[in-house]
Motif scaffolding. Structure first.
Motif: not given
Length: 104
Positions: A69-82
């Motif tokens: 529930s904490q892993a929203r699409n924008d969070t996942i996109h931020g991790a991908a960029e990281l």
């Protein structure tokens, strides 16, 4: 004779404060091998999507995101960029959340 004199002395314990403790050892990436030939294109797409979802799920767990529930699409996109991978599709984001759900 006092009871304290009958107790055996505890063995000396080496403190970890006297020497550095490595929690994570840097490791070399696994040598890449070519994928098996002759499979349908969908197999390769799914295989690469699973690998990407696994990398993203590990990055999220390392960053402190433990629940799907904490892993929203924008969070996942931020991790991908990281971690330096292309932005994931909605299907890959769904797969990341599924991996986090089933690992519990």
């Amino acid at each position: 004779m006092p009871a304290a004199a009958l107790k055996p002395k505890p063995l000396p314990v080496q403190s970890t404060a006297k020497r550095p403790v490595l929690l994570e050892l840097p490791c070399a990436p696994v040598e890449k091998r070519p994928l098996p030939p002759g499979r349908p294109r969908e197999w390769y797409v799914t295989h690469n999507r699973r690998l990407k979802a696994m990398r993203l799920a590990i990055a999220l767990l390392d960053s402190g995101v433990y629940h799907p529930s904490q892993a929203r699409n924008d969070t996942i996109h931020g991790a991908a960029e990281l971690i330096g991978v292309h932005p994931p599709s909605d299907t890959t984001c769904h797969m990341v959340r599924a991996l986090m759900r089933y690992s519990r």
